[in-house]
Design a protein around this motif. Structure first.
Motif, short mmCIF file in Angstrom:
data_model
loop_
_atom_site.label_atom_id
_atom_site.label_comp_id
_atom_site.label_asym_id
_atom_site.label_seq_id
_atom_site.Cartn_x
_atom_site.Cartn_y
_atom_site.Cartn_z
N VAL A 1 0.86 -1.32 -0.01
CA VAL A 1 -0.18 -0.03 0.08
C VAL A 1 0.83 1.21 -0.02
N CYS A 2 2.05 1.39 0.65
CA CYS A 2 2.68 2.51 0.89
C CYS A 2 3.86 2.53 0.07
N ALA A 3 4.12 1.26 -0.75
CA ALA A 3 5.31 1.42 -1.76
C ALA A 3 5.31 2.65 -2.67
N PRO A 4 4.03 3.13 -3.11
CA PRO A 4 4.22 4.01 -4.26
C PRO A 4 4.89 5.38 -3.62
N LEU A 5 4.86 5.51 -2.29
CA LEU A 5 5.77 6.60 -1.80
C LEU A 5 6.93 6.79 -2.01
N ARG B 1 15.64 -0.34 -7.14
CA ARG B 1 14.43 -1.14 -7.08
C ARG B 1 13.55 -0.77 -6.13
N LEU B 2 12.13 -1.10 -6.45
CA LEU B 2 11.06 -0.73 -5.47
C LEU B 2 10.35 -2.32 -5.31
N LEU B 3 10.38 -2.63 -4.22
CA LEU B 3 9.76 -3.97 -3.79
C LEU B 3 8.72 -4.13 -3.08
N PRO B 4 7.42 -3.75 -3.48
CA PRO B 4 6.33 -4.03 -2.68
C PRO B 4 5.96 -5.55 -2.01
N MET B 5 5.80 -5.29 -0.75
CA MET B 5 5.65 -6.83 -0.08
C MET B 5 4.03 -7.13 0.21
N LYS B 6 3.53 -7.54 -0.66
CA LYS B 6 1.99 -7.89 -0.33
C LYS B 6 2.13 -9.09 0.47
N LYS B 7 1.42 -8.75 1.46
CA LYS B 7 1.24 -9.84 2.76
C LYS B 7 0.70 -11.09 2.06
N LYS C 1 0.18 -15.55 3.58
CA LYS C 1 0.12 -16.44 4.60
C LYS C 1 1.47 -17.11 4.71
N TYR C 2 1.84 -17.28 6.13
CA TYR C 2 3.00 -18.18 6.58
C TYR C 2 4.04 -17.46 5.95
N ALA C 3 4.23 -16.20 6.42
CA ALA C 3 5.33 -15.50 5.91
C ALA C 3 5.62 -15.21 4.64
N GLY C 4 4.84 -15.71 3.73
CA GLY C 4 5.34 -15.71 2.16
C GLY C 4 5.91 -14.64 1.55
N HIS C 5 5.39 -13.25 2.13
CA HIS C 5 5.93 -12.09 1.65
C HIS C 5 7.41 -11.86 1.76
N TRP C 6 8.00 -12.54 3.02
CA TRP C 6 9.43 -12.62 3.48
C TRP C 6 10.10 -13.39 2.56
N ARG C 7 9.44 -14.38 2.12
CA ARG C 7 10.24 -15.35 1.43
C ARG C 7 10.25 -14.76 0.05
N ASP C 8 9.25 -14.13 -0.78
CA ASP C 8 9.36 -13.60 -1.92
C ASP C 8 10.42 -12.31 -1.74
N LEU C 9 10.54 -11.59 -0.70
CA LEU C 9 11.62 -10.56 -0.69
C LEU C 9 12.99 -11.14 -0.51
N TRP C 10 13.03 -12.33 0.01
CA TRP C 10 14.26 -13.12 -0.01
C TRP C 10 15.11 -13.42 -1.27
N TRP C 11 14.02 -13.94 -2.06
CA TRP C 11 14.11 -14.40 -3.49
C TRP C 11 14.79 -13.16 -4.33
N GLN C 12 14.15 -12.14 -4.06
CA GLN C 12 14.47 -11.09 -4.82
C GLN C 12 15.64 -10.26 -4.52
N THR C 13 16.24 -10.67 -3.25
CA THR C 13 17.55 -9.89 -2.70
C THR C 13 18.67 -10.81 -2.49
N VAL C 14 18.34 -12.07 -2.57
CA VAL C 14 19.55 -12.91 -2.01
C VAL C 14 20.47 -13.17 -2.95
#
Length: 324
Positions: free
Chosen positions: A40-44, A53-59, A61-74
């Motif tokens: 929601v606040c990523a456009p700021l 890069r701008l990486l919106p973290m869409k919430k 289940k089961y902390a899946g948004h953190w896994r998404d972020l890890w794949w994009q940054t690892v």
């Protein structure tokens, strides 16, 4: 230099974090900035200098948004990871240095708490927002040149923090009527998508020929640019209030069941007024719960808000009806 900046899910918290991001950009000219935040606040952060890069973290289940972020940054070796969400994410990627918020002190401003993380207290960098030319152009179309604009934020993310619409109407009439500090000012009403029903009573009561309806109609940075074109903002404790403060216009926040010390608008151009009851007195009332569909702002009078607004306008020399 590669910096990964992980900030909040909530608009107000994300805006409050921009001061330390600005300080880091100034410390490290030419750094490649990656910002991860709630969707929601990523456009700021779309116009952040040096944004790679701008990486919106869409919430998910089961902390899946953190896994998404890890794949994009690892796959990147980060020189600095700043984590404002008190997670252990920096342990999972290659980084030279990490800064993580590890505690929460409700007795001090959030801006000061964040500044301590990067060694910028006791004079913390003020929240700021970066606007592109396209946002300024869109704001000029929405609010053309003309009479001064009083910006009003009658909504909030939960009903308990909202002042009553009829009191906003009364207040606006006092401030913009004959003898008020902003006589005949235009009125811009702001709110997020989905908050149209909250704002409707105010919009229906205001003079149509002087009112600009911006509820749910503007992307976040366009909203910021529209606020920047306003002379003064009055509104509930909300992300919108923090955006107003961050673009530098005089801002008055209204507080009841939230902490003005922790989350008050930041800056010499800002002020607040709260209910006669303290936060602790409100939340200690029998039957209090933040999910109840009722306002906890009923004891905040129009006279109290008018006095606070007039005092702030006088101090900042806003308006032509204050004398002197």
């Amino acid at each position: 230099m590669r910096i990964l900046f992980i900030t909040s899910n909530r608009i107000g918290d994300a805006v409050q974090s921009t001061g330390i991001l600005s300080a880091l950009i100034q410390r490290h000219p030419g750094a490649a900035i990656t910002v991860a935040s709630g969707a929601v606040c990523a456009p700021l952060f779309e116009a952040v200098p040096g944004l790679n890069r701008l990486l919106p973290m869409k919430k998910r289940k089961y902390a899946g948004h953190w896994r998404d972020l890890w794949w994009q940054t690892v796959g990147t070796r980060w020189d600095l990871v700043v984590d404002l969400r008190a997670s252990k994410f920096s342990w999972t990627v290659l980084c030279g240095r990490s800064l993580t918020v590890t505690s929460k002190r409700d007795d001090e401003p959030r801006v000061l708490e964040l500044a301590r993380l990067i060694g910028e207290e006791p004079n913390p960098p003020a929240p700021t927002l970066w606007l592109a030319e396209e946002h300024e152009r869109a704001a000029l179309e929405a609010i053309p040149e003309g009479a001064p604009v009083l910006a009003v934020g009658p909504t909030a993310n939960w009903i308990g923090k909202t002042w009553m619409p009829e009191r906003f109407v009364d207040l606006v009439r006092r401030l913009t009527g004959p003898g008020g500090p902003l006589p005949n000012a235009r009125l811009a009403v702001f709110g997020a998508p989905g908050e149209e029903a909250q704002a409707a009573p105010l919009l229906e009561a205001l003079p149509a020929d002087r009112t600009i309806d911006l509820v749910g109609k503007a992307q976040l940075l366009k909203t910021a640019a529209c606020l920047k074109r306003s002379a003064f903002f009055i509104g509930n404790d909300s992300g919108l209030m923090h955006i107003s403060a961050a673009v530098g216009i005089p801002t008055l926040g209204l507080f009841g069941p939230s902490s003005e010390r922790r989350y008050g608008p930041w800056g010499e151009h800002c002020g607040y007024v709260r209910t006669p009851e303290s936060l602790q007195e409100i939340i200690s009332q029998p039957g209090y719960h933040h999910t109840l569909p009722k306002s906890w702002m009923t004891n905040l009078t129009t006279e109290a808000v008018e006095a606070a607004a007039t005092d702030l306008m006088r101090r900042l020399e806003v308006g032509s009806g204050l004398g002197g």
